[in-house]
Design a protein around this motif. Structure first.
Motif, mmCIF file in Angstrom:
data_model
loop_
_atom_site.group_PDB
_atom_site.id
_atom_site.type_symbol
_atom_site.label_atom_id
_atom_site.label_comp_id
_atom_site.label_asym_id
_atom_site.label_seq_id
_atom_site.Cartn_x
_atom_site.Cartn_y
_atom_site.Cartn_z
ATOM 1 N N LEU A 23 0.813 -1.210 0.000
ATOM 2 C CA LEU A 23 0.000 0.000 0.000
ATOM 3 C C LEU A 23 0.857 1.275 0.000
ATOM 4 O O LEU A 23 0.321 2.378 -0.011
ATOM 5 C CB LEU A 23 -0.944 0.005 1.210
ATOM 6 N N GLY A 24 2.173 1.110 0.029
ATOM 7 C CA GLY A 24 3.077 2.251 -0.048
ATOM 8 C C GLY A 24 3.440 2.879 1.275
ATOM 9 O O GLY A 24 4.030 3.950 1.317
ATOM 10 N N HIS A 25 3.122 2.230 2.374
ATOM 11 C CA HIS A 25 3.463 2.743 3.708
ATOM 12 C C HIS A 25 4.788 2.120 4.145
ATOM 13 O O HIS A 25 4.816 1.232 4.994
ATOM 14 C CB HIS A 25 2.380 2.405 4.728
ATOM 15 N N THR A 26 5.900 2.584 3.567
ATOM 16 C CA THR A 26 7.185 1.937 3.829
ATOM 17 C C THR A 26 8.038 2.649 4.866
ATOM 18 O O THR A 26 9.035 2.105 5.308
ATOM 19 C CB THR A 26 8.001 1.820 2.530
ATOM 20 N N THR A 27 7.660 3.867 5.252
ATOM 21 C CA THR A 27 8.437 4.577 6.270
ATOM 22 C C THR A 27 7.518 5.066 7.382
ATOM 23 O O THR A 27 6.317 5.198 7.201
ATOM 24 C CB THR A 27 9.169 5.804 5.680
ATOM 25 N N PRO A 38 11.115 14.760 13.666
ATOM 26 C CA PRO A 38 11.096 13.299 13.768
ATOM 27 C C PRO A 38 12.019 12.671 12.723
ATOM 28 O O PRO A 38 12.234 13.221 11.649
ATOM 29 C CB PRO A 38 9.637 12.940 13.489
ATOM 30 N N THR A 39 12.575 11.513 13.055
ATOM 31 C CA THR A 39 13.439 10.804 12.121
ATOM 32 C C THR A 39 12.606 9.765 11.378
ATOM 33 O O THR A 39 11.707 9.153 11.947
ATOM 34 C CB THR A 39 14.599 10.113 12.855
ATOM 35 N N LYS A 40 12.907 9.583 10.100
ATOM 36 C CA LYS A 40 12.173 8.602 9.288
ATOM 37 C C LYS A 40 12.924 7.277 9.292
ATOM 38 O O LYS A 40 14.148 7.240 9.203
ATOM 39 C CB LYS A 40 12.003 9.103 7.858
ATOM 40 N N HIS A 41 12.170 6.190 9.397
ATOM 41 C CA HIS A 41 12.735 4.848 9.405
ATOM 42 C C HIS A 41 11.979 3.977 8.415
ATOM 43 O O HIS A 41 10.792 4.170 8.182
ATOM 44 C CB HIS A 41 12.627 4.216 10.802
ATOM 45 N N ASN A 42 12.681 2.999 7.874
ATOM 46 C CA ASN A 42 12.077 2.042 6.957
ATOM 47 C C ASN A 42 11.461 0.908 7.781
ATOM 48 O O ASN A 42 12.135 0.333 8.634
ATOM 49 C CB ASN A 42 13.140 1.500 6.001
ATOM 50 N N ILE A 43 10.208 0.573 7.513
ATOM 51 C CA ILE A 43 9.542 -0.473 8.307
ATOM 52 C C ILE A 43 10.129 -1.852 8.038
ATOM 53 O O ILE A 43 9.998 -2.751 8.864
ATOM 54 C CB ILE A 43 8.021 -0.497 8.084
ATOM 55 N N ASN A 44 10.798 -2.053 6.913
ATOM 56 C CA ASN A 44 11.365 -3.358 6.596
ATOM 57 C C ASN A 44 12.625 -3.655 7.386
ATOM 58 O O ASN A 44 13.032 -4.808 7.493
ATOM 59 C CB ASN A 44 11.653 -3.450 5.097
ATOM 60 N N ARG A 45 13.243 -2.636 7.947
ATOM 61 C CA ARG A 45 14.470 -2.830 8.727
ATOM 62 C C ARG A 45 14.203 -2.959 10.220
ATOM 63 O O ARG A 45 15.121 -3.159 11.002
ATOM 64 C CB ARG A 45 15.425 -1.678 8.471
ATOM 65 N N GLU A 63 -8.757 -0.529 4.963
ATOM 66 C CA GLU A 63 -7.961 -0.716 3.745
ATOM 67 C C GLU A 63 -6.832 -1.716 3.978
ATOM 68 O O GLU A 63 -6.601 -2.614 3.169
ATOM 69 C CB GLU A 63 -7.388 0.627 3.293
ATOM 70 N N ILE A 64 -6.143 -1.571 5.093
ATOM 71 C CA ILE A 64 -5.027 -2.470 5.409
ATOM 72 C C ILE A 64 -5.546 -3.868 5.717
ATOM 73 O O ILE A 64 -4.973 -4.872 5.279
ATOM 74 C CB ILE A 64 -4.201 -1.898 6.576
ATOM 75 N N ASN A 65 -6.652 -3.966 6.437
ATOM 76 C CA ASN A 65 -7.233 -5.262 6.762
ATOM 77 C C ASN A 65 -7.658 -6.013 5.499
ATOM 78 O O ASN A 65 -7.408 -7.203 5.363
ATOM 79 C CB ASN A 65 -8.415 -5.084 7.701
#
Length: 75
Positions: A23-27, A38-45, A63-65
């Motif tokens: 869905l494009g929510h990667t950070t 705020p600092t941005k982080h990648n959810i995959n890490r 939408e996510i569900n």
């Protein structure tokens, strides 16, 4: 599609991560540090446990569900 309640198993947490990626929510922005911005982080890490604590409530977004249910059918 009907809303589905997921248990917080390892498989479902990974399914949530995959749904967020598609869905494009990667950070995400971390407001817990004492910085002016705020600092941005990648959810995959993120470690799985930290990811679960930060994002499990997002599973209640329709939408996510629904995306999780679609991805679950493909497994």
């Amino acid at each position: 599609m009907e809303f589905k309640k997921y248990r917080a198993t390892r498989k479902n947490v990974e399914l949530l991560r995959k749904a967020l990626n598609e869905l494009g929510h990667t950070t995400y922005e971390d407001y817990s540090l004492d910085l002016p911005y705020p600092t941005k982080h990648n959810i995959n890490r993120m470690q799985l446990e930290h990811f679960q604590h930060e994002f499990w409530s997002d599973m209640y977004n329709n939408e996510i569900n629904y995306k999780m249910q679609e991805l679950e059918k493909d497994l």
